[in-house]
Design a protein around this motif. Structure first.
Motif, PDB file in Angstrom:
ATOM      1  N   ASN A  56       0.838  -1.175   0.000  1.00  0.00           N
ATOM      2  CA  ASN A  56       0.000   0.000   0.000  1.00  0.00           C
ATOM      3  C   ASN A  56       0.890   1.248   0.000  1.00  0.00           C
ATOM      4  O   ASN A  56       1.818   1.341   0.808  1.00  0.00           O
ATOM      5  CB  ASN A  56      -0.868  -0.041   1.270  1.00  0.00           C
ATOM      6  N   PRO A  57       0.632   2.234  -0.858  1.00  0.00           N
ATOM      7  CA  PRO A  57       1.451   3.454  -0.856  1.00  0.00           C
ATOM      8  C   PRO A  57       1.410   4.196   0.484  1.00  0.00           C
ATOM      9  O   PRO A  57       2.345   4.895   0.842  1.00  0.00           O
ATOM     10  CB  PRO A  57       0.838   4.307  -1.963  1.00  0.00           C
ATOM     11  N   MET A  58       0.339   4.019   1.223  1.00  0.00           N
ATOM     12  CA  MET A  58       0.236   4.679   2.522  1.00  0.00           C
ATOM     13  C   MET A  58       1.283   4.152   3.498  1.00  0.00           C
ATOM     14  O   MET A  58       1.733   4.884   4.387  1.00  0.00           O
ATOM     15  CB  MET A  58      -1.177   4.481   3.085  1.00  0.00           C
ATOM     16  N   ASP A  59       1.696   2.899   3.345  1.00  0.00           N
ATOM     17  CA  ASP A  59       2.738   2.348   4.212  1.00  0.00           C
ATOM     18  C   ASP A  59       4.048   3.109   4.053  1.00  0.00           C
ATOM     19  O   ASP A  59       4.746   3.373   5.035  1.00  0.00           O
ATOM     20  CB  ASP A  59       2.958   0.869   3.910  1.00  0.00           C
ATOM     21  N   LEU A  60       4.392   3.471   2.831  1.00  0.00           N
ATOM     22  CA  LEU A  60       5.608   4.248   2.584  1.00  0.00           C
ATOM     23  C   LEU A  60       5.508   5.623   3.225  1.00  0.00           C
ATOM     24  O   LEU A  60       6.458   6.090   3.863  1.00  0.00           O
ATOM     25  CB  LEU A  60       5.860   4.389   1.078  1.00  0.00           C
ATOM     26  N   PHE A  65       7.032   9.568   7.476  1.00  0.00           N
ATOM     27  CA  PHE A  65       6.634  10.648   8.359  1.00  0.00           C
ATOM     28  C   PHE A  65       6.531  10.245   9.831  1.00  0.00           C
ATOM     29  O   PHE A  65       6.277  11.089  10.687  1.00  0.00           O
ATOM     30  CB  PHE A  65       5.304  11.246   7.891  1.00  0.00           C
ATOM     31  N   LYS A  66       6.729   8.973  10.160  1.00  0.00           N
ATOM     32  CA  LYS A  66       6.665   8.554  11.554  1.00  0.00           C
ATOM     33  C   LYS A  66       7.712   9.253  12.416  1.00  0.00           C
ATOM     34  O   LYS A  66       7.365   9.721  13.506  1.00  0.00           O
ATOM     35  CB  LYS A  66       6.814   7.043  11.663  1.00  0.00           C
ATOM     36  N   VAL A  71       8.682  13.264  16.776  1.00  0.00           N
ATOM     37  CA  VAL A  71       9.310  14.502  17.266  1.00  0.00           C
ATOM     38  C   VAL A  71       8.241  15.504  17.679  1.00  0.00           C
ATOM     39  O   VAL A  71       8.324  16.114  18.752  1.00  0.00           O
ATOM     40  CB  VAL A  71      10.246  15.107  16.188  1.00  0.00           C
ATOM     41  N   ILE A  72       7.226  15.672  16.874  1.00  0.00           N
ATOM     42  CA  ILE A  72       6.155  16.614  17.189  1.00  0.00           C
ATOM     43  C   ILE A  72       5.404  16.177  18.435  1.00  0.00           C
ATOM     44  O   ILE A  72       5.069  16.995  19.289  1.00  0.00           O
ATOM     45  CB  ILE A  72       5.211  16.788  15.974  1.00  0.00           C
TER      46      ILE A  72
END
Length: 77
Positions: A56-60, A65-66, A71-72
């Motif tokens: 799934n492209p969302m996994d990439l 962004f994890k 950090v945020i």
């Protein structure tokens, strides 16, 4: 095997419908992009048809962004 043949048959029909007008109007770049996207689509469809897992492209995006999310989240505590 039957699924792959069906996918290739449908791709052939799509080619026969879409390519002649592009060649007639001399749309070379559009034909190149169309061909690339069709090959990618057919390849992914055949892979899925034979039971391969397609990532799934969302996994990439989640992987990328994890660290930023961590950090945020750490700063907001």
């Amino acid at each position: 095997m039957l699924k792959s043949m069906g996918i290739l048959l449908i791709a052939t029909v799509i080619l026969l419908i879409e390519v002649p007008p592009l060649l007639e109007k001399k749309y070379k770049k559009e034909l190149l992009v169309f061909s690339i996207l069709l090959v990618i689509g057919v390849g992914l469809s055949i892979a899925q048809g034979v039971g391969k897992t397609i990532p799934n492209p969302m996994d990439l995006l989640t992987y990328m962004f994890k660290p930023l999310n961590d950090v945020i989240a750490h700063l907001s505590k």
